[in-house]
Design an enzyme around this catalytic site. Sequence first.
Site, PDB file in Angstrom:
ATOM      1  N   HIS A  19       0.835  -1.208   0.000  1.00  0.00           N
ATOM      2  CA  HIS A  19       0.000   0.000   0.000  1.00  0.00           C
ATOM      3  C   HIS A  19       0.868   1.257   0.000  1.00  0.00           C
ATOM      4  O   HIS A  19       0.606   2.211  -0.720  1.00  0.00           O
ATOM      5  CB  HIS A  19      -0.907   0.030   1.238  1.00  0.00           C
ATOM      6  N   GLN A 345      12.887  -7.459  -5.503  1.00  0.00           N
ATOM      7  CA  GLN A 345      12.074  -8.022  -6.596  1.00  0.00           C
ATOM      8  C   GLN A 345      12.241  -7.287  -7.927  1.00  0.00           C
ATOM      9  O   GLN A 345      12.245  -7.904  -8.982  1.00  0.00           O
ATOM     10  CB  GLN A 345      10.596  -8.085  -6.184  1.00  0.00           C
ATOM     11  N   HIS A 360       1.696 -14.932  -6.535  1.00  0.00           N
ATOM     12  CA  HIS A 360       0.377 -14.988  -5.893  1.00  0.00           C
ATOM     13  C   HIS A 360      -0.566 -13.963  -6.539  1.00  0.00           C
ATOM     14  O   HIS A 360      -1.718 -13.884  -6.171  1.00  0.00           O
ATOM     15  CB  HIS A 360       0.521 -14.728  -4.395  1.00  0.00           C
ATOM     16  N   TRP A 363      -1.383  -7.155  -6.719  1.00  0.00           N
ATOM     17  CA  TRP A 363      -1.421  -6.227  -7.855  1.00  0.00           C
ATOM     18  C   TRP A 363      -0.075  -5.550  -8.096  1.00  0.00           C
ATOM     19  O   TRP A 363       0.301  -5.273  -9.229  1.00  0.00           O
ATOM     20  CB  TRP A 363      -2.541  -5.206  -7.697  1.00  0.00           C
ATOM     21  N   ASN A 364       0.704  -5.295  -7.024  1.00  0.00           N
ATOM     22  CA  ASN A 364       2.023  -4.690  -7.251  1.00  0.00           C
ATOM     23  C   ASN A 364       2.918  -5.650  -8.023  1.00  0.00           C
ATOM     24  O   ASN A 364       3.572  -5.264  -8.993  1.00  0.00           O
ATOM     25  CB  ASN A 364       2.692  -4.309  -5.928  1.00  0.00           C
ATOM     26  N   SER A 365       2.931  -6.910  -7.601  1.00  0.00           N
ATOM     27  CA  SER A 365       3.748  -7.896  -8.317  1.00  0.00           C
ATOM     28  C   SER A 365       3.266  -8.031  -9.751  1.00  0.00           C
ATOM     29  O   SER A 365       4.070  -8.170 -10.684  1.00  0.00           O
ATOM     30  CB  SER A 365       3.686  -9.257  -7.618  1.00  0.00           C
ATOM     31  N   GLU A 368       4.514  -5.140 -11.680  1.00  0.00           N
ATOM     32  CA  GLU A 368       5.976  -5.224 -11.836  1.00  0.00           C
ATOM     33  C   GLU A 368       6.349  -6.238 -12.921  1.00  0.00           C
ATOM     34  O   GLU A 368       7.262  -6.010 -13.712  1.00  0.00           O
ATOM     35  CB  GLU A 368       6.621  -5.560 -10.485  1.00  0.00           C
ATOM     36  N   ASP A 384      -8.058  -9.839  -4.026  1.00  0.00           N
ATOM     37  CA  ASP A 384      -8.140  -9.579  -5.474  1.00  0.00           C
ATOM     38  C   ASP A 384      -7.356 -10.579  -6.319  1.00  0.00           C
ATOM     39  O   ASP A 384      -7.469 -10.588  -7.550  1.00  0.00           O
ATOM     40  CB  ASP A 384      -7.616  -8.161  -5.773  1.00  0.00           C
ATOM     41  N   GLN A 385      -6.535 -11.418  -5.696  1.00  0.00           N
ATOM     42  CA  GLN A 385      -5.592 -12.254  -6.468  1.00  0.00           C
ATOM     43  C   GLN A 385      -6.256 -13.194  -7.476  1.00  0.00           C
ATOM     44  O   GLN A 385      -5.754 -13.324  -8.609  1.00  0.00           O
ATOM     45  CB  GLN A 385      -4.677 -13.023  -5.502  1.00  0.00           C
TER      46      GLN A 385
HETATM   47  N1  UDP Z   1       8.536  -7.816  -2.774  1.00  0.00           N
HETATM   48  C1  UDP Z   1       9.903  -7.633  -2.643  1.00  0.00           C
HETATM   49  N2  UDP Z   1      10.666  -8.710  -2.318  1.00  0.00           N
HETATM   50  C2  UDP Z   1      10.146  -9.950  -2.129  1.00  0.00           C
HETATM   51  C3  UDP Z   1       8.749 -10.134  -2.290  1.00  0.00           C
HETATM   52  C4  UDP Z   1       7.974  -9.055  -2.622  1.00  0.00           C
HETATM   53  O1  UDP Z   1      10.397  -6.527  -2.804  1.00  0.00           O
HETATM   54  O2  UDP Z   1      10.910 -10.866  -1.831  1.00  0.00           O
HETATM   55  C5  UDP Z   1       7.688  -6.641  -3.093  1.00  0.00           C
HETATM   56  C6  UDP Z   1       7.139  -6.704  -4.499  1.00  0.00           C
HETATM   57  O3  UDP Z   1       8.083  -6.161  -5.395  1.00  0.00           O
HETATM   58  C7  UDP Z   1       5.856  -5.909  -4.379  1.00  0.00           C
HETATM   59  C8  UDP Z   1       5.437  -6.097  -2.930  1.00  0.00           C
HETATM   60  O4  UDP Z   1       6.559  -6.620  -2.246  1.00  0.00           O
HETATM   61  O5  UDP Z   1       6.115  -4.540  -4.633  1.00  0.00           O
HETATM   62  C9  UDP Z   1       4.294  -7.070  -2.772  1.00  0.00           C
HETATM   63  O6  UDP Z   1       3.107  -6.440  -3.130  1.00  0.00           O
HETATM   64  P1  UDP Z   1       1.919  -7.247  -3.815  1.00  0.00           P
HETATM   65  O7  UDP Z   1       0.817  -6.277  -4.067  1.00  0.00           O
HETATM   66  O8  UDP Z   1       2.397  -8.002  -4.977  1.00  0.00           O
HETATM   67  O9  UDP Z   1       1.509  -8.326  -2.741  1.00  0.00           O
HETATM   68  P2  UDP Z   1       1.154  -8.250  -1.151  1.00  0.00           P
HETATM   69  O10 UDP Z   1       2.446  -8.333  -0.436  1.00  0.00           O
HETATM   70  O11 UDP Z   1       0.434  -6.937  -0.909  1.00  0.00           O
HETATM   71  O12 UDP Z   1       0.308  -9.453  -0.971  1.00  0.00           O
END
Ligand code: UDP
Length: 470
Positions: A19, A345, A360, A363-365, A368, A384-385
């Site tokens: 977030h 990441q 998983h 939305w950020n992943s 990316e 949302d996944q």
């Molecule tokens: N991320 C990271 N290193 C890791 C795993 C995840 O930097 O080993 C970061 C990834 O780049 C993303 C965030 O953590 O920006 C995860 O956000 P996402 O919305 O994908 O999933 P959430 O953690 O909210 O379930």
Amino acid sequence: MGDKDGVHVLLVSFAAQGHINPLLKLGNRLVSKGLHVTLATTEILRQRMLDSKITTKEKNSQIHLEFFSDGMSLDFDRKNNIDYFLEQLEKFGPKNLSSLIETLSVNEGRKFSCIVNNPFVPWVADVAQEHGIPCAMFWIQPCSLYSIYDRFYNNLNQFPTVTNPDKPVDLPGLPLLEKDDLPSFVLPSNPFGGFPKLFSKLFRELEKVNWVLGNSFYELEKDAIESMENLHPIRPIGPLVPSILLGKDLPSDSRMDMWKAEEACINWLDKKPPSSVIYVSFGSIVVLSSKQMENIAWGLKNSKRPFLWAAKPPEHPSSDGSGELPTGFLKETEEQGLVVSWCPQSKVLLHEAVACFVTHCGWNSTLETICTGVPVIAFPQWTDQPTNAKLLVDVFEMGVRVRADEDGMVSKGEVERCIGEVTEGPKAAELRKKAVEWKEAARAAVADGSSDRNIQLFVDDVRCKAMKEL
Ligand code: UDP
């Protein structure tokens, strides 16, 4: 502060990795357009950064950071008492945020012309109203999810019910959504009370916000975005991801990591052939059952491909072994793969050795992987996944999705099958081609395309409203 026109914006975020970072990126964009930006979140994040001795790029940025209390002691286990925590946050957050706004205005002359909240703190719109400040909502999931939730919480369409739990949902601008494609919060089987309560408030009170901005881009979700024009329009301004993923590495780029990344995995990737490594991560929140961990582990081993697995150990380990690797796995695969608890990441996805991303579908992943043109094996869990997985596979056409057995478990054979499908043969080539097309489209949208135009419109509107207040 290098004040240009003195227009200040306050961003307020729920204290979670997925977030804060998109909001910081939004802050960077607003600063680049000449506005002044403060980001406020709860004290727990400051504590976590101190505990992890994390140095953030944030220190160099032009975004002011402020913290307020969520009303609970710092050592309270928020994750395993989520509904109670959300209740307390909703009770104490507004009062504490309101005092912070007052203090910044009186002591520092920081008067805000706009407050931007994110979906997990909908009560921020009430605080903004109380202070007579216009409010924007920054929707941090796909615009498609915004459309689904608006229609669900405002009873505009039919969704599965207790008596008809398998009913597929047909919504404008979206493919037909089966039960397994819907966000878990709209299903009658959803066990969580707190999150749906927040979303219900948010979507029933959308008239309290003057703008809805989305972390997506028009070309990616055109149909879903257009379907909202006559309901509650959403203006996509993304992808708001680290600038390095968009082909630039801006020194002003802000980022906060709640865990320290193990940079050594990049040296490990350097030694691998191009497009050979399976990258696996389930993000910052999901904890898989020990059986599911075991199936992924042996599926990776049986694929005989190099793998990098970011497997963050659970913060509050449970006696059933959830989130833990099977005994002997590290030893047995030491020549084949690398397991770290948290990786950088962005750098991993940009690395030419990476062939695909087992994700998983947070939305950020998702954004990316789109920005780096890496095809996926979608392995969604909740919220949302499942819908993001549907989009990745059937709308963006840049991946495959694992199929679970009757008991909801994905077998090791299925993991191995998906790895083969996404890395070998003509289908794999198609998926990669599509992923690369999306990467180009994403870069164009933020450079001087649709997202840049939308953010400029927002900035002009905020300025205009601020001038009227003078
Ligand atoms: N991320 C990271 N290193 C890791 C795993 C995840 O930097 O080993 C970061 C990834 O780049 C993303 C965030 O953590 O920006 C995860 O956000 P996402 O919305 O994908 O999933 P959430 O953690 O909210 O379930």
